[in-house]
Write an enzyme that holds these catalytic residues in place. Structure first.
Site, PDB file in Angstrom:
ATOM      1  CB  SER A  32      -0.855  -0.070   1.106  1.00 55.01           C
ATOM      2  OG  SER A  32       0.178  -0.072   2.147  1.00 55.01           O
ATOM      3  CE1 TYR A  72      13.209  -2.963  10.778  1.00 56.72           C
ATOM      4  CE2 TYR A  72      14.948  -1.586  10.687  1.00 56.72           C
ATOM      5  CZ  TYR A  72      13.754  -2.605  10.628  1.00 56.72           C
ATOM      6  OH  TYR A  72      13.634  -2.403   8.643  1.00 56.72           O
ATOM      7  CE  LYS A 115      13.889  -6.074   7.464  1.00 48.34           C
ATOM      8  NZ  LYS A 115      12.962  -6.451   6.687  1.00 48.34           N
TER       9      LYS A 115
END
Length: 543
Positions: free
Chosen positions: A299, A449, A453
């Site tokens: 999106s 974070y 990853k």
């Protein structure tokens, strides 16, 4: 019944009471205890029923004696009850696992009912109207624990067996097995009279069964989505939903793309536009034209740009995201770019919900019956700025793990299993990011974070090695961009748009189209070449 037959020492069926007349081949005390309305009402007054309801003009109920006779043998009791009964059982506070089982569509249910030959047109019509109302019960929070779509009997039985084993050992239901919201498409009911006539002529051998003739283009009536259904227009097909996912007390879990109803009220045939030679297609990409790519996080940003690049190069694109309004905007953009809308399928889906992810291959197969997902771009990912390992927000840790790691794994599993089923292997591209290779802001709490990853980087290589070990021609790539000018930083700061400006103003950043170009290059490489990881930074980015 197959569940009970497989483990009769562990499971028992509670035979319900009903006031309807027995159908041919049914036996008293096996399918139901058949009784009169007068006797049923008398026993209600005597408090002999755990639950009861009027369904399709007849009374149905579960007696205390029927359930207790199963429990007294030390077995798990299985109840086959409607939505009203489920509500009563929940209200009573009885311990149990509640499963809603749905047909793939109302049209499919109509075909099944017509095929029985035991009910009139009026009775079938009433059952379908009631089914539409019962489906809405899925949106009652806490009523059902699981949503199963009975579009493949063997798979539905396997799933039900797995759920029943939890009950057998005293475990509760798994979380997240019901979509956030089920929306029933506002489409006309099938022509029941025509269906019954088709079934009658099919049974006489004068024509092929109606269900068989229409199976390739059957329109599922029950899209599942976590947002309201988009309005239909003459030029734009509505956003489908995953979701999510009854034959009576059951419910739809998945939902393929919806299409505007044809003038005769039946599901229209959806034909994909034939791929045409396109200018600007990278050399080597021609092999993907006309095939299906699924992009998560579609999106905005990299996902949006990748959808556009793939569609303009001639692929059929499934755009997956949670924000319905943004998917509708993307759909309008695709149309303005000249992409045939029959080649573009937006799907509202939360990739952290296993039940919704599991429906995606089925949605694709419903839209394009002879195809499946050939290219998966695992792009969805997110970060939060309150994730310090000293005093971080646990919900932010869970959110990042669920999206970046588990979402990627669940999407990969769903697509690889579908590829195996079809015997056709394609390409999976995982968006790793430069943070999977180093920790740029560890002192500021960015370590968690980066750990997610880094996990994606390891998962990417693990998937590649599994494919090689199994001798499968699946290609696996990772892409690790540095700073890209997207809304990533605003999401990280819980909606603070100023955070994006601060993070991207120090130098000229990468643009989403730069990363989309890297995706296209990976896919365009010759079959003997596999790009395992691309690291791309803005020229001025230091680390």
């Amino acid at each position: 019944m197959r569940l009970i037959q497989g483990q009769p020492e562990s499971f028992g069926f509670s035979v319900s009471h009903t006031t309807r007349a027995p159908r041919p081949q049914e036996q008293h005390g096996v399918q139901y205890y058949y009784t009169t309305k007068e006797q049923f009402a008398k026993e209600i007054g005597e408090g002999k029923f755990l639950e009861y309801a009027e369904v399709h003009g007849n009374l149905y109920g579960t007696s205390i004696t029927s359930v207790q006779s199963v429990l007294d043998t030390g077995r798990v009791c299985i109840l086959d009850i409607d939505v009203q009964g489920a509500r009563s059982m929940r209200k009573a506070g009885l311990k149990g696992i509640f499963v809603f089982i749905a047909p793939p569509s109302l049209e499919d249910l109509a075909n099944r009912l017509a095929g029985r030959g035991t009910e009139s047109v009026e009775q079938i019509t009433r059952r379908l109207h009631n089914a539409k109302l019962e489906i809405e019960s899925i949106n009652e929070k806490g009523l059902y624990d699981y949503l199963l779509i009975n579009d493949d009997l063997e798979e539905a039985v396997k799933r039900l067996q797995a759920i029943s084993q939890r009950a057998l050992v005293g475990m509760g239901p798994e979380p997240g097995m019901v979509p956030e919201r089920v929306v029933l498409e506002d489409a006309p009911l099938p022509d029941i009279r025509a269906l019954t006539e088709q079934q009658a002529s099919a049974s006489s051998g004068s024509a092929a069964p109606a269900a068989q003739a229409s199976s390739a283009t059957e329109q599922p009536a029950l899209p599942v989505e976590p947002a309201a259904q988009p309005a239909q227009s003459a030029q734009q097909e509505p956003v489908a939903a995953a979701p999510p996912p009854p034959a009576a007390p059951a419910a739809p879990a998945a939902a393929p793309a919806q299409h505007a109803a044809s003038s005769n009220g039946s599901a229209p045939v959806v034909a994909a536009a034939q791929p045409q030679p396109l200018d600007g297609v990278p050399p080597g990409f021609e092999k993907w034209q006309g095939r299906v790519a699924l992009v998560t996080g579609a999106s905005s940003g990299i996902g949006w740009a990748t959808c556009e690049a793939l569609a303009l190069a001639g692929m059929r694109v499934v755009a997956v995201a949670r924000r319905k309004d943004r998917l509708e905007e993307l759909q309008r953009h695709m149309h303005s770019m000249g992409v045939p809308l029959v080649n573009f399928l937006p799907v509202v889906c939360d990739i952290t919900k296993e039940a919704e992810v599991a429906t995606l291959p089925k949605i694709v197969a419903k839209r394009w019956p002879d195809h499946g997902v050939d290219v998966l771009i695992n792009n969805a990912g997110m970060s939060r700025n309150d994730a310090s390992l000293f005093d971080g927000n646990i919900s932010s840790w869970v959110e990042m793990l669920s999206t970046n790691v588990l979402g990627t794994c669940m999407m990969t599993r769903a697509v690889v299993q579908d590829m195996k089923r079809r015997g056709s292997y394609g390409h999976i591209v995982n968006m790793i990011g430069l943070s999977g290779h180093r920790i740029p802001d560890g002192p500021q709490g960015g370590g968690f974070y980066c750990a997610t990853k880094s996990a994606v980087k390891t998962i990417t290589e693990g998937l590649r090695q599994e494919a090689r070990g199994a001798g499968l021609p699946l290609r696996v790539s990772g892409i690790s961009p540095g700073v890209v000018e997207t809304e990533f930083f605003a999401v990280r700061a819980f909606g603070d748009a100023e955070a994006t400006r601060k993070a991207t103003s120090a130098f000229k950043c990468l643009q989403p189209v730069d990363v989309a170009d890297a995706v296209m290059w990976c896919l365009s490489c010759p079959d003997h070449m596999e790009v395992n990881d691309i690291i791309v930074r803005p020229t001025e980015q230091l680390i």
